[in-house]
Design a protein around this motif. Structure first.
Motif, PDB file in Angstrom:
ATOM      1  N   ASN A  79     105.702  54.380  89.498  1.00  0.00           N
ATOM      2  CA  ASN A  79     105.930  55.771  89.886  1.00  0.00           C
ATOM      3  C   ASN A  79     107.237  56.216  89.239  1.00  0.00           C
ATOM      4  N   SER A  80     107.737  57.369  89.604  1.00  0.00           N
ATOM      5  CA  SER A  80     108.924  57.906  88.940  1.00  0.00           C
ATOM      6  C   SER A  80     110.176  57.070  89.183  1.00  0.00           C
ATOM      7  N   ASN A  81     110.158  56.215  90.212  1.00  0.00           N
ATOM      8  CA  ASN A  81     111.357  55.450  90.549  1.00  0.00           C
ATOM      9  C   ASN A  81     111.204  53.934  90.397  1.00  0.00           C
ATOM     10  N   THR A  82     109.995  53.433  90.129  1.00  0.00           N
ATOM     11  CA  THR A  82     109.755  51.991  90.142  1.00  0.00           C
ATOM     12  C   THR A  82     108.984  51.547  88.907  1.00  0.00           C
ATOM     13  N   GLN A 112     109.707  37.897  84.127  1.00  0.00           N
ATOM     14  CA  GLN A 112     109.072  39.015  84.821  1.00  0.00           C
ATOM     15  C   GLN A 112     110.159  39.737  85.600  1.00  0.00           C
ATOM     16  N   GLU A 113     110.061  41.046  85.704  1.00  0.00           N
ATOM     17  CA  GLU A 113     111.084  41.793  86.425  1.00  0.00           C
ATOM     18  C   GLU A 113     110.510  43.007  87.130  1.00  0.00           C
ATOM     19  N   MET A 114     111.288  43.505  88.069  1.00  0.00           N
ATOM     20  CA  MET A 114     110.945  44.722  88.798  1.00  0.00           C
ATOM     21  C   MET A 114     112.227  45.496  89.064  1.00  0.00           C
ATOM     22  N   GLY A 115     112.191  46.795  88.804  1.00  0.00           N
ATOM     23  CA  GLY A 115     113.371  47.621  89.033  1.00  0.00           C
ATOM     24  C   GLY A 115     112.989  48.925  89.705  1.00  0.00           C
ATOM     25  N   TRP A 116     113.913  49.463  90.472  1.00  0.00           N
ATOM     26  CA  TRP A 116     113.651  50.741  91.111  1.00  0.00           C
ATOM     27  C   TRP A 116     114.956  51.465  91.387  1.00  0.00           C
ATOM     28  N   LYS A 117     114.845  52.795  91.468  1.00  0.00           N
ATOM     29  CA  LYS A 117     115.980  53.657  91.782  1.00  0.00           C
ATOM     30  C   LYS A 117     115.879  54.114  93.229  1.00  0.00           C
TER      31      LYS A 117
END
Length: 240
Positions: A79-82, A112-117
């Protein structure tokens, strides 16, 4: 005076400081070194992009290379943040303790990675790294988990302050073996080009290193947006 002028004066002062320290300190690992990185984001679809990262770390008045790194992968925007991502990385490292030796240490990663605002100011990233390491005839495997918390504060429309801290958890021993703290100033040259300069404190085991980090971030778009294409066709049709 405009903030852009302050930004570039800060760059000049940092370089002058680095030059002075480079001449006054002797031990390579104790010198203030440079950390130069080129970071690209290449958009290939609405939700897909290819991240590319190149890093060069130097010491001894930027004459001796300590570390070279290259990473490439694929990111998918949930989505726009993740986003989530995966990829590979390669690095070569010349040990400080053997300055006159040709011995090098190398690594190959899968990650592997995951990021979010959380907001415009706060962001987090988790990365799991599967690292195959070699030094001479010795080969080992060391998985690692990284967590980075980042804060960004706009100063004006094109200038911002960035602060981040990242922990490195070695999963074989299940303890934090490295930490990177960064504080710096960024300048948006264009919507797709950004320059950063700052100070990085890198703790590795019982050692710690001071680095001036120079970063150039850029974005490219490698596809044509279908919606824009349709809109252009409709506009062309109505104008005829």
């Amino acid at each position: 005076m405009k903030l852009a002028s302050y930004f570039f004066r800060l760059c000049f002062l940092a370089l002058s400081f680095y030059t002075l320290v480079g001449f006054t300190q002797e031990a390579p690992k104790d010198q203030v070194g440079t950390w130069t990185q080129l970071v690209g984001t290449h958009q290939i679809a609405n939700n897909w992009s290819i991240p590319t990262v190149g890093i060069l770390r130097q010491y001894n008045y930027a004459e001796s290379v300590e570390f070279g790194f290259l990473r490439v992968g694929a990111n998918y925007k949930l989505n726009s943040n993740t986003y989530i991502g995966a990829g590979v990385a390669f690095l070569d490292h010349h040990p400080f303790e053997k300055v006159n030796s040709l011995e090098q240490k190398g690594q190959f990663w899968l990650y592997q990675e995951m990021g979010w605002k959380h907001s415009k100011k706060f962001a987090q990233r988790f990365r799991l790294e599967h690292r195959w390491k070699h030094s001479g005839t010795t080969h080992t495997f060391g998985p690692r988990l990284r967590h980075r918390l980042q804060f960004t504060q706009a100063v004006d429309a094109s200038t911002y302050v960035k602060v981040s801290n990242e922990h490195f958890l070695e999963l074989n021993e299940f303890k934090i073996m490295q930490n990177r703290f960064f504080i710096g100033l960024g300048k948006k040259i264009t919507p797709n080009l950004c320059l950063e300069l700052g100070y990085l404190k890198n703790h590795v085991g019982k050692e710690n290193y001071d680095r001036l980090r120079f970063s150039l971030y850029f974005k490219t778009k490698l596809y044509k947006d279908k919606q824009n294409k349709v809109a252009q066709q409709e506009e062309k049709a109505t104008s005829q």
